[in-house]
Each structure stands twice: as structure tokens, then as C-alpha cells.
Design a protein around this motif. Sequence first.
Motif, PDB file in Angstrom:
ATOM      1  N   PRO A 183      20.401  21.138  19.548  1.00  0.00           N
ATOM      2  CA  PRO A 183      20.106  22.095  18.682  1.00  0.00           C
ATOM      3  C   PRO A 183      18.468  22.549  18.995  1.00  0.00           C
ATOM      4  N   ASP A 184      18.485  23.623  19.058  1.00  0.00           N
ATOM      5  CA  ASP A 184      16.987  24.134  19.592  1.00  0.00           C
ATOM      6  C   ASP A 184      15.965  23.497  18.860  1.00  0.00           C
ATOM      7  N   SER A 211      13.685  35.046  17.131  1.00  0.00           N
ATOM      8  CA  SER A 211      13.634  34.195  18.364  1.00  0.00           C
ATOM      9  C   SER A 211      13.463  35.055  19.667  1.00  0.00           C
ATOM     10  N   GLU A 290      19.011  23.359  11.565  1.00  0.00           N
ATOM     11  CA  GLU A 290      20.456  23.952  11.824  1.00  0.00           C
ATOM     12  C   GLU A 290      20.570  25.261  11.199  1.00  0.00           C
ATOM     13  N   ASP A 293      18.990  27.637  13.535  1.00  0.00           N
ATOM     14  CA  ASP A 293      20.001  28.094  14.784  1.00  0.00           C
ATOM     15  C   ASP A 293      20.878  29.043  14.305  1.00  0.00           C
ATOM     16  N   LYS A 294      21.506  28.913  13.127  1.00  0.00           N
ATOM     17  CA  LYS A 294      22.599  29.663  12.804  1.00  0.00           C
ATOM     18  C   LYS A 294      21.790  31.160  12.568  1.00  0.00           C
ATOM     19  N   SER A 295      20.634  31.263  12.036  1.00  0.00           N
ATOM     20  CA  SER A 295      20.132  32.405  11.836  1.00  0.00           C
ATOM     21  C   SER A 295      20.015  33.177  13.261  1.00  0.00           C
ATOM     22  N   LYS A 296      19.471  32.414  14.029  1.00  0.00           N
ATOM     23  CA  LYS A 296      19.492  32.978  15.454  1.00  0.00           C
ATOM     24  C   LYS A 296      20.408  33.254  15.929  1.00  0.00           C
ATOM     25  N   ARG A 297      21.993  32.763  15.770  1.00  0.00           N
ATOM     26  CA  ARG A 297      23.194  33.282  16.291  1.00  0.00           C
ATOM     27  C   ARG A 297      23.739  34.648  15.457  1.00  0.00           C
ATOM     28  N   LEU A 298      22.999  34.723  14.280  1.00  0.00           N
ATOM     29  CA  LEU A 298      23.465  36.075  13.278  1.00  0.00           C
ATOM     30  C   LEU A 298      22.238  36.960  13.429  1.00  0.00           C
TER      31      LEU A 298
END
Length: 309
Positions: A183-184, A211, A290, A293-298
Motif C-alpha cells: 500500500p502506498d 494525491s 489504509e 489509500d481508500k480515499s485516493k481510490r475514491l
Amino acid sequence: MVSGTVFSEIKSTMNGKRVGIIGLDTSHSIAFTKVLNGHKDSPDYLGYHVVAAYPHGSRDIISSKDRIPGYTEDIKKMGVEIVGSIAELMDKVDVVLLETNDGKLHLEQAMEVFKAGKRMFIDKPMTASLKDAIAIFEAAEKFKIPVFSSSSLRYITGIDKIDKKSVVGASAFSPAELEPTHPDLFWYGIHGVETLFTVMGTGCESVVRVSTKDTDVVVGTWKDGRIGTLRGTRSGKHDYGGMAFTESGNVVLGPYAGYEPLLLEIVKYFETGNIPVQPEETLEILAFMEAADKSKRLGGRSVKLEKIV
């Protein structure tokens, strides 16, 4: 999640000072050995010194795998024996530095150490997932062996000047290079996140991440309304630092203080069994990353840590 048992009441029953290293795919292994073996007779490090190492090690991170032969030769020159397995290492040492650069292997490797009844420090990243970290702390309770993980940036210059009860917010920055197998923020951004949580403490409720190719900005909102931010960089000059905002004024964090402050805490833990970083804080740090990472995907939406945990 683990119950949060505090291990401070566990007393040391060890007389040995022999340190073993798992993983010669990171410069930390060489740096730690230079400090410990160079200060073997110093009262500060309580006589703990590295006597043996198991070199492996990442299986699929090329930049890590390629380091192993060179670091193996370097550590041999310091009088450290190279062994062919973790089981063989356990027969030769009293305590363990789990240094493998690949967090995906840490649960598997840590279990061998737990089963051998040895205390261990797990270097960053503790794992490559929150799930694996929870499993490690659950194993620590099962085997009644305290364990902790920390970046050396927990002990950055300036931290000791802060009255944490007076902190109203903080900002930290560090390099945040990415590694596709992790994970990033787990790979390198962990350094800045560790600094941030050292100042702010636990209690982060939600995370928002912006990001770009070269920069991450992660904003955490704590349950008491305080704000903590991380700036992770992938361009320009890499550096570590930050600012703690307190009721009586602002405190500059930095420069980086080296490995020695962390190693002093590690040997105290080896000697006493008292852990300087509680499982609850480490797990929240991993949940924070984590959630980022989810915020980035969203697309930068707010993510609550309770949803991650």
C-alpha cells in the motif's frame, strides 16, 4: 482487534545479549549492526550486539533482493555469522531484529520467532496490511511475548520538547516513494505518519487524501476536532520534519536524529519486555494509511478509520 493488553508488567528472564537479524535486504541491518557492535562495551546499549543474521529477504522486490549479496559481505566483515534459516538463527541468539524490507513476509517470519520464545523488534513497515499486523499482535498475546514496531522518525529532533497534552495540531513531512507490492504509504510514507502520530497520539477519526504524481497530502481529523496533516514527497529534495502546534507556541520537528534514539529504546525493550509503542497506536497508524489509500481510490473523499478497522 487485539484487546490492547499492556506488556509492561512482564519481567525479563533473559541473561543473554546476543542479537539476531532477519533480513539483509535493507541498509537498516548494516546501520543497526554498526551501532550495536561498535558500542558493545557501552552501558547505553546494555551489551546487546549482533552475532548472527539470516539474509533473506524479499522475494519479489528487485531493489531489495539485489542488496542482499553486498550487505551479506558487509555484515560478515563485522564478525556476524550468516545462517541458512530462521530456525538456525533461533538457536544462536537471544533476541531478534526483524529487518526484512518486505512487510508481506513479516507475519510468516514473526511466527517463527514467537514459537522460539524470543523477543523481537519489527522494523518498518510492520506489515503490508492492517490484517497481518493484527495477527502479529494477537500472536504476541498468545505466546506472551511483547513486540513492537516503529520508524526511527518517532524520535525526530524536537519531539522531546513537546508537552503532548498541549498539542492542538501537527503537520509532518517525509519522502513517500511508492512500491507496487505495498500500500502506498506503508513503503516510505510511514516515516512521516509515525512522526505525526507521535505528536498527535491516537484518536484519528477520518482521513482525506489528495494525491498527484509527485506529492501526497493526507489530512486526518481527530475525534476531539484536532487536525493532523502529512505531506509525502516524491520530487525535490527529500527531507523529514514538521511542526507541532501547541497551546504555548509552535515546535519545529527536525532534523532527523539518526538510528541511535530508536536503538536505545529497542535494547531497553529487549532487557525489560516493556514496549515503548503500544499496539493500539501502531494499528491506528496502519489504519490511517489504509484509509488514505481508500480515499485516493475514491477521488479524495473522506474515509472513516472505523470502516477500515
